[in-house]
Enzyme design. Structure first.
Site, PDB file in Angstrom:
ATOM      1  N   CYS A 240      -3.789   2.068 -37.038  1.00 35.89           N
ATOM      2  CA  CYS A 240      -2.533   2.266 -37.778  1.00 35.89           C
ATOM      3  C   CYS A 240      -1.517   1.201 -37.397  1.00 35.89           C
ATOM      4  CB  CYS A 240      -1.973   3.653 -37.467  1.00 35.89           C
ATOM      5  SG  CYS A 240      -0.475   4.028 -38.392  1.00 35.89           S
TER       6      CYS A 240
ATOM      7  N   SER B  88       0.324  -6.425 -43.548  1.00 33.36           N
ATOM      8  CA  SER B  88      -0.098  -7.698 -44.164  1.00 33.36           C
ATOM      9  C   SER B  88       0.268  -8.918 -43.339  1.00 33.36           C
ATOM     10  CB  SER B  88       0.498  -7.847 -45.580  1.00 33.36           C
ATOM     11  OG  SER B  88       0.104  -6.740 -46.352  1.00 33.36           O
ATOM     12  N   LYS B  89       0.345  -8.741 -42.025  1.00 32.00           N
ATOM     13  CA  LYS B  89       0.622  -9.878 -41.142  1.00 32.00           C
ATOM     14  C   LYS B  89      -0.604 -10.245 -40.325  1.00 32.00           C
ATOM     15  CE  LYS B  89       5.472  -8.503 -40.508  1.00 32.00           C
ATOM     16  NZ  LYS B  89       6.053  -9.507 -41.422  1.00 32.00           N
ATOM     17  N   ARG B  90      -1.776  -9.753 -40.728  1.00 32.85           N
ATOM     18  CA  ARG B  90      -3.042 -10.046 -40.041  1.00 32.85           C
ATOM     19  C   ARG B  90      -3.036  -9.513 -38.595  1.00 32.85           C
ATOM     20  NH1 ARG B  90      -6.206 -10.821 -44.151  1.00 32.85           N
ATOM     21  NH2 ARG B  90      -7.784 -11.467 -42.647  1.00 32.85           N
ATOM     22  N   LEU B  91      -2.308  -8.432 -38.383  1.00 33.67           N
ATOM     23  CA  LEU B  91      -2.338  -7.814 -37.063  1.00 33.67           C
ATOM     24  C   LEU B  91      -3.621  -6.983 -36.880  1.00 33.67           C
ATOM     25  CD1 LEU B  91      -0.976  -7.118 -34.375  1.00 33.67           C
ATOM     26  CD2 LEU B  91       0.466  -5.461 -35.565  1.00 33.67           C
TER      27      LEU B  91
ATOM     28  N   PHE C 151     -11.373 -12.023 -42.496  1.00 30.33           N
ATOM     29  CA  PHE C 151     -11.671 -11.568 -41.139  1.00 30.33           C
ATOM     30  C   PHE C 151     -13.102 -11.054 -41.021  1.00 30.33           C
ATOM     31  CE2 PHE C 151     -11.835  -7.682 -38.410  1.00 30.33           C
ATOM     32  CZ  PHE C 151     -11.988  -8.356 -37.204  1.00 30.33           C
TER      33      PHE C 151
ATOM     34  N   THR D 279     -15.191   4.578 -40.036  1.00 31.01           N
ATOM     35  CA  THR D 279     -15.167   4.967 -41.442  1.00 31.01           C
ATOM     36  C   THR D 279     -13.853   4.497 -42.049  1.00 31.01           C
ATOM     37  OG1 THR D 279     -14.242   7.107 -40.822  1.00 31.01           O
ATOM     38  CG2 THR D 279     -16.610   7.044 -41.224  1.00 31.01           C
TER      39      THR D 279
ATOM     40  N   LEU E 263     -13.274  12.210 -37.581  1.00 31.67           N
ATOM     41  CA  LEU E 263     -12.034  12.984 -37.738  1.00 31.67           C
ATOM     42  C   LEU E 263     -10.986  12.192 -38.509  1.00 31.67           C
ATOM     43  CD1 LEU E 263     -11.943  14.310 -34.099  1.00 31.67           C
ATOM     44  CD2 LEU E 263     -12.843  15.463 -36.120  1.00 31.67           C
TER      45      LEU E 263
ATOM     46  N   ASN F  33     -11.304   4.786 -34.403  1.00 36.29           N
ATOM     47  CA  ASN F  33     -10.523   5.624 -35.311  1.00 36.29           C
ATOM     48  C   ASN F  33      -9.028   5.367 -35.089  1.00 36.29           C
ATOM     49  OD1 ASN F  33      -9.948   7.579 -37.242  1.00 36.29           O
ATOM     50  ND2 ASN F  33     -11.193   9.166 -36.262  1.00 36.29           N
ATOM     51  N   PHE F  34      -8.229   5.906 -35.989  1.00 35.65           N
ATOM     52  CA  PHE F  34      -6.760   5.891 -35.868  1.00 35.65           C
ATOM     53  C   PHE F  34      -6.157   4.492 -35.838  1.00 35.65           C
ATOM     54  CE2 PHE F  34      -8.235   9.894 -33.840  1.00 35.65           C
ATOM     55  CZ  PHE F  34      -7.752  10.757 -34.804  1.00 35.65           C
TER      56      PHE F  34
ATOM     57  N   TYR G 149     -13.537 -11.793 -47.594  1.00 33.23           N
ATOM     58  CA  TYR G 149     -13.100 -11.033 -46.420  1.00 33.23           C
ATOM     59  C   TYR G 149     -12.890 -12.024 -45.275  1.00 33.23           C
ATOM     60  CZ  TYR G 149     -14.222  -6.700 -48.845  1.00 33.23           C
ATOM     61  OH  TYR G 149     -14.250  -5.656 -49.739  1.00 33.23           O
TER      62      TYR G 149
HETATM   63  C1  COA Z   1      -5.207  -0.263 -42.225  1.00 30.87           C
HETATM   64  C2  COA Z   1      -4.051  -1.090 -41.728  1.00 30.87           C
HETATM   65  C3  COA Z   1      -3.972  -1.008 -40.213  1.00 30.87           C
HETATM   66  C4  COA Z   1      -4.306  -2.546 -42.138  1.00 30.87           C
HETATM   67  O1  COA Z   1      -3.194  -3.323 -41.783  1.00 30.87           O
HETATM   68  P1  COA Z   1      -2.561  -4.389 -42.804  1.00 30.87           P
HETATM   69  O2  COA Z   1      -1.272  -4.821 -42.224  1.00 30.87           O
HETATM   70  O3  COA Z   1      -2.551  -3.763 -44.158  1.00 30.87           O
HETATM   71  O4  COA Z   1      -3.631  -5.587 -42.831  1.00 30.87           O
HETATM   72  P2  COA Z   1      -3.657  -6.909 -41.939  1.00 30.87           P
HETATM   73  O5  COA Z   1      -2.927  -7.989 -42.662  1.00 30.87           O
HETATM   74  O6  COA Z   1      -3.194  -6.656 -40.560  1.00 30.87           O
HETATM   75  O7  COA Z   1      -5.226  -7.220 -41.905  1.00 30.87           O
HETATM   76  C5  COA Z   1      -5.959  -7.375 -43.061  1.00 30.87           C
HETATM   77  C6  COA Z   1      -7.431  -7.321 -42.727  1.00 30.87           C
HETATM   78  O8  COA Z   1      -7.762  -6.016 -42.209  1.00 30.87           O
HETATM   79  C7  COA Z   1      -8.812  -5.463 -42.994  1.00 30.87           C
HETATM   80  N1  COA Z   1      -8.637  -4.016 -43.096  1.00 30.87           N
HETATM   81  C8  COA Z   1      -7.742  -3.334 -43.833  1.00 30.87           C
HETATM   82  N2  COA Z   1      -7.915  -2.019 -43.652  1.00 30.87           N
HETATM   83  C9  COA Z   1      -8.920  -1.871 -42.809  1.00 30.87           C
HETATM   84  C10 COA Z   1      -9.554  -0.747 -42.265  1.00 30.87           C
HETATM   85  N3  COA Z   1      -9.172   0.496 -42.565  1.00 30.87           N
HETATM   86  N4  COA Z   1     -10.572  -0.935 -41.404  1.00 30.87           N
HETATM   87  C11 COA Z   1     -10.968  -2.178 -41.079  1.00 30.87           C
HETATM   88  N5  COA Z   1     -10.411  -3.302 -41.578  1.00 30.87           N
HETATM   89  C12 COA Z   1      -9.394  -3.138 -42.436  1.00 30.87           C
HETATM   90  C13 COA Z   1      -8.652  -6.113 -44.341  1.00 30.87           C
HETATM   91  O9  COA Z   1      -9.846  -6.035 -45.077  1.00 30.87           O
HETATM   92  C14 COA Z   1      -8.299  -7.535 -43.928  1.00 30.87           C
HETATM   93  O10 COA Z   1      -9.447  -8.248 -43.488  1.00 30.87           O
HETATM   94  P3  COA Z   1     -10.229  -9.260 -44.506  1.00 30.87           P
HETATM   95  O11 COA Z   1      -9.362 -10.464 -44.642  1.00 30.87           O
HETATM   96  O12 COA Z   1     -11.538  -9.541 -43.841  1.00 30.87           O
HETATM   97  O13 COA Z   1     -10.366  -8.532 -45.805  1.00 30.87           O
HETATM   98  C15 COA Z   1      -2.687  -0.636 -42.338  1.00 30.87           C
HETATM   99  O14 COA Z   1      -2.715  -0.836 -43.722  1.00 30.87           O
HETATM  100  C16 COA Z   1      -2.388   0.812 -42.059  1.00 30.87           C
HETATM  101  O15 COA Z   1      -1.920   1.173 -40.992  1.00 30.87           O
HETATM  102  N6  COA Z   1      -2.644   1.680 -43.073  1.00 30.87           N
HETATM  103  C17 COA Z   1      -2.437   3.105 -42.965  1.00 30.87           C
HETATM  104  C18 COA Z   1      -3.444   3.716 -42.046  1.00 30.87           C
HETATM  105  C19 COA Z   1      -4.872   3.385 -42.401  1.00 30.87           C
HETATM  106  O16 COA Z   1      -5.249   3.289 -43.551  1.00 30.87           O
HETATM  107  N7  COA Z   1      -5.681   3.210 -41.358  1.00 30.87           N
HETATM  108  C20 COA Z   1      -7.080   2.908 -41.489  1.00 30.87           C
HETATM  109  C21 COA Z   1      -7.854   4.150 -41.505  1.00 30.87           C
HETATM  110  S1  COA Z   1      -9.554   3.791 -41.731  1.00 30.87           S
END
Ligand code: COA
Length: 422
Positions: free
Chosen positions: A140, A147-150, A8, A173, A422, A137-138, A6
């Site tokens: 998104c 997948s750009k580490r935002l 991050f 959660t 929620l 929460n929320f 992990y």
């Molecule tokens: C969740 C979301 C914001 C992650 O963004 P992403 O572009 O896939 O991932 P990024 O490249 O920006 O970042 C990856 C890091 O975020 C972490 N991460 C992914 N989902 C996460 C979550 N729900 N909560 C906290 N961290 C999360 C990953 O584990 C990774 O960290 P790591 O290297 O320590 O494992 C995106 O997939 C998304 O919007 N998904 C749909 C909505 C959603 O699932 N929201 C979360 C609800 S809990």
């Protein structure tokens, strides 16, 4: 994935998979708000931070649209959470809410909102320790920017803003597994409108059953059975506050509510039109004019993806509840548990009837609170989904999630979780 995978999360003050908790408490308590940077974290140059003003309806609509197209989907992408603008208004403007905890990311050139994360203030009780916290929460990110580490930058930025307010703990959660859940609950689903759930692929027809038999299985009476059951009104706030506070105190992880918070979370907007209502709360009046029970659920539809006959399913989610039944007894008192079980079965059967009257297609509940006492009897079925509970910057002993390793409900210990997210 192991802790070190992990990239991050291994840099953050969270519990590790590899370590056993020996004592409970904050992980890092060395900082003060002055130690926290005053400036936001750097974003890639094509993006900019925007503190969203959710008093402005058009900005709530932007968040709504971002989530509508990009928020959580189930594993096979048949359903996506569809939080309404009214829901977001309710969820994000809880008492004490702060505008700067509603963090948006926009494309610098076009100003399009492409990412969001939010915090609201919440008081938690973790095994008797009361902690001023944030609830996150929320989160998104637009599908095109994944997948750009935002996400790590957004999580750090909301943390910075929360730390600036001298708050150092948070609850969040996720369906995904991260280091390290303090508890995991399982989703259960109770069909109300089985044919529709079958049409959209949510409820397959079990082998040897017919559609008619399934409809009969999930049939509900047209009227509720509990004498004195009625909709909660503002005048009930003090009594619901007292009842719920006593009931939640028995759990290991619970939310501590003020009366204002009860009014907000359980009533929200009394005048709201029926089709826009988000939270449905009911109380049971006894003949001596005291409240004996309280039950609530909220409306969170899901968009059905790629189905020609239905666009959305209307879903009720179990929210907070409490009963005076066995309230004065320890949680593990055997006779007390049986009485509570009977009471909750009746109460939630009525909640199902009310949900049916309000046109819900399915009633969802997690295995938290005392739900493991009634889910099976009321024909809830185990779902594929699990919800992991996480504490930021706090180590706590593991908390029961309400189901056993074999996947069955834990009707003996139930869950220690009493925060509904929620
Ligand atoms: C969740 C979301 C914001 C992650 O963004 P992403 O572009 O896939 O991932 P990024 O490249 O920006 O970042 C990856 C890091 O975020 C972490 N991460 C992914 N989902 C996460 C979550 N729900 N909560 C906290 N961290 C999360 C990953 O584990 C990774 O960290 P790591 O290297 O320590 O494992 C995106 O997939 C998304 O919007 N998904 C749909 C909505 C959603 O699932 N929201 C979360 C609800 S809990």
């Amino acid at each position: 994935k192991k802790d070190e995978d992990y990239r991050f999360w291994k840099t953050q003050p969270v519990a590790r998979f590899s370590e056993q908790v020996e004592s409970e408490g904050p992980i890092d308590s060395s900082k003060t708000p002055d130690d926290i940077p005053a400036e936001p974290y750097a974003l890639l140059k094509e993006f900019e931070w925007d503190t969203l003003d959710l008093e402005d309806k058009s900005i709530i609509m932007e968040v709504y649209e971002l989530l509508y197209g990009n928020y959580v989907e189930d594993t096979d992408s048949t359903l996506r959470f569809s939080y309404s603008p009214e829901f977001l208004d309710w969820a994000l403007k809880a008492p004490g809410w702060r505008k700067d905890w509603h963090v948006g990311v926009r494309v610098a050139g076009t100003k399009k909102l492409v990412a969001f994360i939010s915090g609201i203030p919440v008081t938690l009780d973790v095994r008797g320790k009361v902690i001023d916290s944030a609830e996150i929460n929320f989160l998104c990110i637009h599908k095109k920017l994944r997948s750009k580490r935002l996400a790590p930058v957004m999580i750090k930025e909301v943390t910075r803003r929360i730390n600036k307010q001298n708050i150092w703990q948070a609850l969040y959660t996720a369906g995904v597994v991260l280091p390290k859940p303090v508890s995991t609950c399982r989703y259960y689903h109770r069909s109300i409108n089985w044919p529709k759930l079958n049409d959209v692929g949510f409820s397959p027809l079990p082998y040897g059953m017919t559609r008619a038999k399934m409809v009969a299985k999930y049939a509900l009476p047209s009227e509720t059975s509990t004498a004195g059951l009625r909709r909660m009104v503002a005048a009930d706030v003090p009594a619901v506050h007292e009842l719920l506070t006593k009931y939640l105190r028995k759990f290991e992880l619970s939310q501590v509510f003020s009366q204002d918070e009860i009014r907000h979370w359980m009533i929200h907007d009394e005048e709201i039109a029926d089709e826009k209502r988000v939270v449905y709360s009911y109380v049971v009046d006894s003949p001596d004019n005291t409240l004996t029970d309280f039950v609530s659920f909220y409306k969170l539809p899901s968009t059905v993806l790629g189905n020609s006959s239905h666009n959305s399913i209307n879903i009720a989610y179990s929210f907070y509840y409490a009963s005076t039944t066995s309230l004065e007894l320890p949680r593990d008192d055997k006779a007390g548990v049986l009485n509570l079980q009977s009471r909750l079965q009746v109460l939630f059967n009525d909640a199902l009837i009310l949900a049916k009257q309000a046109n819900f297609d399915v009633f969802n509940a997690l295995t938290l609170l005392d739900n493991s006492l009634f889910l099976e009897d009321l024909k809830f079925g185990a779902g594929d989904g699990f919800l992991n509970y996480y504490l930021f910057n706090y180590k706590a002993f593991p908390i029961n999630g309400g189901y056993l390793e074999n996947g069955k409900l834990d009707g003996i210990n139930r869950s220690g979780v009493a925060v509904v997210m929620l």
